[in-house]
Design a protein around this motif. Structure first.
Motif, PDB file in Angstrom:
ATOM      1  N   ARG A  27       0.828  -1.204   0.000  1.00 48.06           N
ATOM      2  CA  ARG A  27       0.000   0.000   0.000  1.00 48.06           C
ATOM      3  C   ARG A  27       0.866   1.259   0.000  1.00 48.06           C
ATOM      4  O   ARG A  27       0.498   2.268  -0.604  1.00 48.06           O
ATOM      5  N   ILE A  28       1.996   1.186   0.683  1.00 49.04           N
ATOM      6  CA  ILE A  28       2.918   2.317   0.653  1.00 49.04           C
ATOM      7  C   ILE A  28       3.389   2.560  -0.779  1.00 49.04           C
ATOM      8  O   ILE A  28       3.451   3.695  -1.256  1.00 49.04           O
ATOM      9  N   LYS A  29       3.700   1.473  -1.490  1.00 51.95           N
ATOM     10  CA  LYS A  29       4.109   1.580  -2.889  1.00 51.95           C
ATOM     11  C   LYS A  29       2.978   2.180  -3.727  1.00 51.95           C
ATOM     12  O   LYS A  29       3.207   3.068  -4.565  1.00 51.95           O
ATOM     13  N   ASP A  30       1.749   1.706  -3.498  1.00 50.46           N
ATOM     14  CA  ASP A  30       0.590   2.245  -4.225  1.00 50.46           C
ATOM     15  C   ASP A  30       0.419   3.731  -3.955  1.00 50.46           C
ATOM     16  O   ASP A  30       0.105   4.514  -4.860  1.00 50.46           O
ATOM     17  N   ASN A  31       0.621   4.120  -2.700  1.00 49.99           N
ATOM     18  CA  ASN A  31       0.455   5.529  -2.344  1.00 49.99           C
ATOM     19  C   ASN A  31       1.454   6.412  -3.090  1.00 49.99           C
ATOM     20  O   ASN A  31       1.120   7.520  -3.528  1.00 49.99           O
ATOM     21  N   LEU A  32       2.679   5.936  -3.241  1.00 44.28           N
ATOM     22  CA  LEU A  32       3.686   6.705  -3.959  1.00 44.28           C
ATOM     23  C   LEU A  32       3.300   6.893  -5.424  1.00 44.28           C
ATOM     24  O   LEU A  32       3.699   7.872  -6.058  1.00 44.28           O
ATOM     25  N   GLU A  33       2.491   5.975  -5.935  1.00 52.28           N
ATOM     26  CA  GLU A  33       2.052   6.064  -7.322  1.00 52.28           C
ATOM     27  C   GLU A  33       0.776   6.893  -7.472  1.00 52.28           C
ATOM     28  O   GLU A  33       0.201   6.965  -8.552  1.00 52.28           O
ATOM     29  N   GLY A  34       0.380   7.542  -6.386  1.00 50.83           N
ATOM     30  CA  GLY A  34      -0.760   8.454  -6.444  1.00 50.83           C
ATOM     31  C   GLY A  34      -0.347   9.864  -6.840  1.00 50.83           C
ATOM     32  O   GLY A  34      -1.189  10.759  -6.899  1.00 50.83           O
ATOM     33  N   ASP A  35       0.930  10.047  -7.127  1.00 56.96           N
ATOM     34  CA  ASP A  35       1.444  11.352  -7.533  1.00 56.96           C
ATOM     35  C   ASP A  35       1.389  11.456  -9.058  1.00 56.96           C
ATOM     36  O   ASP A  35       2.376  11.235  -9.753  1.00 56.96           O
ATOM     37  N   PHE A  36       0.206  11.774  -9.568  1.00 56.09           N
ATOM     38  CA  PHE A  36       0.039  11.958 -11.007  1.00 56.09           C
ATOM     39  C   PHE A  36      -0.959  13.083 -11.243  1.00 56.09           C
ATOM     40  O   PHE A  36      -1.673  13.501 -10.329  1.00 56.09           O
ATOM     41  N   ARG A  37      -1.008  13.582 -12.465  1.00 56.57           N
ATOM     42  CA  ARG A  37      -1.825  14.751 -12.766  1.00 56.57           C
ATOM     43  C   ARG A  37      -3.194  14.330 -13.321  1.00 56.57           C
ATOM     44  O   ARG A  37      -3.269  13.607 -14.321  1.00 56.57           O
ATOM     45  N   LEU A  38      -4.243  14.785 -12.675  1.00 53.68           N
ATOM     46  CA  LEU A  38      -5.608  14.579 -13.161  1.00 53.68           C
ATOM     47  C   LEU A  38      -5.975  15.691 -14.133  1.00 53.68           C
ATOM     48  O   LEU A  38      -5.661  16.863 -13.889  1.00 53.68           O
ATOM     49  N   GLU A  39      -6.624  15.333 -15.202  1.00 52.85           N
ATOM     50  CA  GLU A  39      -7.086  16.337 -16.150  1.00 52.85           C
ATOM     51  C   GLU A  39      -8.230  17.140 -15.535  1.00 52.85           C
ATOM     52  O   GLU A  39      -8.948  16.660 -14.646  1.00 52.85           O
ATOM     53  N   GLN A  40      -8.400  18.358 -16.009  1.00 56.08           N
ATOM     54  CA  GLN A  40      -9.408  19.252 -15.443  1.00 56.08           C
ATOM     55  C   GLN A  40     -10.804  18.657 -15.507  1.00 56.08           C
ATOM     56  O   GLN A  40     -11.600  18.810 -14.577  1.00 56.08           O
ATOM     57  N   ALA A  41     -11.111  17.961 -16.586  1.00 54.29           N
ATOM     58  CA  ALA A  41     -12.440  17.356 -16.724  1.00 54.29           C
ATOM     59  C   ALA A  41     -12.689  16.341 -15.615  1.00 54.29           C
ATOM     60  O   ALA A  41     -13.816  16.219 -15.108  1.00 54.29           O
ATOM     61  N   ASP A  42     -11.650  15.620 -15.222  1.00 56.56           N
ATOM     62  CA  ASP A  42     -11.805  14.633 -14.153  1.00 56.56           C
ATOM     63  C   ASP A  42     -11.899  15.302 -12.788  1.00 56.56           C
ATOM     64  O   ASP A  42     -12.624  14.829 -11.899  1.00 56.56           O
ATOM     65  N   LEU A  43     -11.194  16.408 -12.621  1.00 46.91           N
ATOM     66  CA  LEU A  43     -11.334  17.168 -11.378  1.00 46.91           C
ATOM     67  C   LEU A  43     -12.752  17.707 -11.231  1.00 46.91           C
ATOM     68  O   LEU A  43     -13.301  17.743 -10.125  1.00 46.91           O
ATOM     69  N   GLU A  44     -13.348  18.093 -12.338  1.00 46.22           N
ATOM     70  CA  GLU A  44     -14.733  18.564 -12.301  1.00 46.22           C
ATOM     71  C   GLU A  44     -15.667  17.434 -11.883  1.00 46.22           C
ATOM     72  O   GLU A  44     -16.617  17.638 -11.125  1.00 46.22           O
ATOM     73  N   LYS A  45     -15.410  16.226 -12.392  1.00 47.30           N
ATOM     74  CA  LYS A  45     -16.220  15.067 -11.991  1.00 47.30           C
ATOM     75  C   LYS A  45     -16.118  14.826 -10.486  1.00 47.30           C
ATOM     76  O   LYS A  45     -17.116  14.528  -9.813  1.00 47.30           O
ATOM     77  N   LEU A  46     -14.913  14.949  -9.969  1.00 43.92           N
ATOM     78  CA  LEU A  46     -14.694  14.671  -8.553  1.00 43.92           C
ATOM     79  C   LEU A  46     -15.336  15.709  -7.642  1.00 43.92           C
ATOM     80  O   LEU A  46     -15.629  15.423  -6.477  1.00 43.92           O
ATOM     81  N   LYS A  47     -15.567  16.910  -8.159  1.00 44.64           N
ATOM     82  CA  LYS A  47     -16.288  17.908  -7.367  1.00 44.64           C
ATOM     83  C   LYS A  47     -17.675  17.385  -6.995  1.00 44.64           C
ATOM     84  O   LYS A  47     -18.224  17.725  -5.943  1.00 44.64           O
ATOM     85  N   GLY A  48     -18.220  16.558  -7.850  1.00 45.31           N
ATOM     86  CA  GLY A  48     -19.577  16.076  -7.637  1.00 45.31           C
ATOM     87  C   GLY A  48     -19.739  15.032  -6.553  1.00 45.31           C
ATOM     88  O   GLY A  48     -20.868  14.700  -6.178  1.00 45.31           O
ATOM     89  N   VAL A  49     -18.631  14.504  -6.020  1.00 45.62           N
ATOM     90  CA  VAL A  49     -18.749  13.474  -4.981  1.00 45.62           C
ATOM     91  C   VAL A  49     -18.684  14.069  -3.573  1.00 45.62           C
ATOM     92  O   VAL A  49     -18.823  13.339  -2.592  1.00 45.62           O
ATOM     93  N   ASP A  50     -18.467  15.377  -3.474  1.00 42.26           N
ATOM     94  CA  ASP A  50     -18.364  16.016  -2.162  1.00 42.26           C
ATOM     95  C   ASP A  50     -19.668  15.843  -1.383  1.00 42.26           C
ATOM     96  O   ASP A  50     -20.731  16.264  -1.829  1.00 42.26           O
ATOM     97  N   LYS A  51     -19.595  15.201  -0.232  1.00 41.28           N
ATOM     98  CA  LYS A  51     -20.759  14.975   0.621  1.00 41.28           C
ATOM     99  C   LYS A  51     -20.708  15.823   1.892  1.00 41.28           C
ATOM    100  O   LYS A  51     -21.575  15.697   2.752  1.00 41.28           O
ATOM    101  N   GLN A  52     -19.662  16.657   2.023  1.00 47.84           N
ATOM    102  CA  GLN A  52     -19.433  17.403   3.261  1.00 47.84           C
ATOM    103  C   GLN A  52     -19.522  16.443   4.451  1.00 47.84           C
ATOM    104  O   GLN A  52     -20.139  16.737   5.479  1.00 47.84           O
ATOM    105  N   MET A  53     -18.889  15.303   4.285  1.00 45.64           N
ATOM    106  CA  MET A  53     -18.964  14.249   5.291  1.00 45.64           C
ATOM    107  C   MET A  53     -17.654  14.147   6.059  1.00 45.64           C
ATOM    108  O   MET A  53     -16.617  13.785   5.509  1.00 45.64           O
TER     109      MET A  53
END
Length: 207
Positions: free
Chosen positions: A159-185
Motif C-alpha cells: 500500500r505504501i508503494k501504491d500511495n507513492l504512485e498516487g502522484d500523477f496529474r488529473l485532467e481538469q475534466a476529471d477534477l470537475e467530476k470529482l467535485k460532484g462526490v463532495d458529501k461534506q462528510m
C-alpha cells in the motif's frame, strides 16, 4: 482543549487517566502558541503549525500572536473537500495538509463504518481506470491537484508503494467530476474525547 502542533498528531501524545481516558487541560491555545513562537524565534523549530482549527479560531490566533502558522493539518478528502475553508487558509499564507485522505478507510473512525469506502466510490474508480490507477490513488491525486500536502498512512509495503504512485496529474475534466462526490462528510470529530468543540461553522460538523 485545542492543540497547536508542529507536525504530527494523534491521541497517543496526550496523558491518560487510569481508565485510558484523555486528561484534558485548560490552557488557552493562544498561550500555547505564544510559547511555541518563542521556540521558533530561538531557532529550535524550523516551522510551527496547527491542526483542526476552525477559521474563527485561526482568526483569533492571527490577531493575538505574531507568527503565522506554516501549515494546517485537517481532514480532507473527496467526500469532505472544504474548498472555501482551504481557500481562506491559503489567503492567510497557511499551507494546507490533508490527513485521512482516504476518508473512512481509517478503522478508528466510528462514523462511516456502515457505508461503502470512499476509495471504492464509483466516480473515483471510473476516473482511475482512465489512468490505470485505483480509487485510493485518485484520492491522493485529487489532493495534490488542490495544492495540498497529502498525508496517507499505511504500514503495509504494497500500500505504501501504491500511495507513492498516487502522484500523477488529473485532467481538469476529471477534477470537475470529482467535485460532484463532495458529501461534506466528516469522519473524524474528537470533540467528545478532548472536551473541545472542534470544527465550529466548518463543513461536515454535526451538532
Amino acid at each position: 482543549m485545542h492543540w497547536p502542533v508542529a507536525f504530527g498528531r494523534g491521541d497517543s501524545m496526550f496523558p491518560k487517566d487510569n481508565n485510558g481516558n484523555t486528561i484534558n487541560g485548560d490552557t488557552d491555545f493562544v498561550d500555547t502558541w505564544k510559547a511555541m513562537e518563542k521556540t521558533f524565534k530561538k531557532g529550535k523549530a524550523k516551522a510551527i503549525g496547527i491542526s483542526n482549527f476552525s477559521r474563527k479560531e485561526t482568526e483569533r490566533l492571527l490577531k493575538e500572536t505574531e507568527v503565522v502558522p506554516a501549515a494546517h493539518q485537517i481532514e480532507l478528502h473527496p467526500y469532505l473537500q472544504q474548498n472555501e475553508a482551504c481557500a481562506w487558509f491559503r489567503s492567510k499564507g497557511i499551507h494546507v495538509q490533508q490527513y485521512s485522505p482516504f476518508g473512512n478507510q481509517n478503522e478508528v473512525y466510528s462514523k462511516g463504518q456502515n457505508m461503502g469506502k470512499l476509495i471504492d466510490d464509483p466516480t473515483l474508480v471510473e476516473v482511475g481506470k482512465k489512468y490505470n490507477k485505483n480509487g485510493a490513488q485518485v484520492a491522493l491525486a485529487w489532493g495534490i491537484a488542490q495544492g495540498h500536502s497529502v498525508l496517507p498512512k499505511s504500514k503495509t509495503p504494497s500500500r505504501i508503494k501504491d500511495n507513492l504512485e498516487g502522484d500523477f496529474r488529473l485532467e481538469q475534466a476529471d477534477l470537475e467530476k470529482l467535485k460532484g462526490v463532495d458529501k461534506q462528510m466528516r469522519f473524524n470529530d474528537p470533540s467528545a474525547n478532548f472536551g473541545w468543540n472542534f470544527y465550529i461553522d466548518e463543513d461536515g460538523k454535526v451538532a
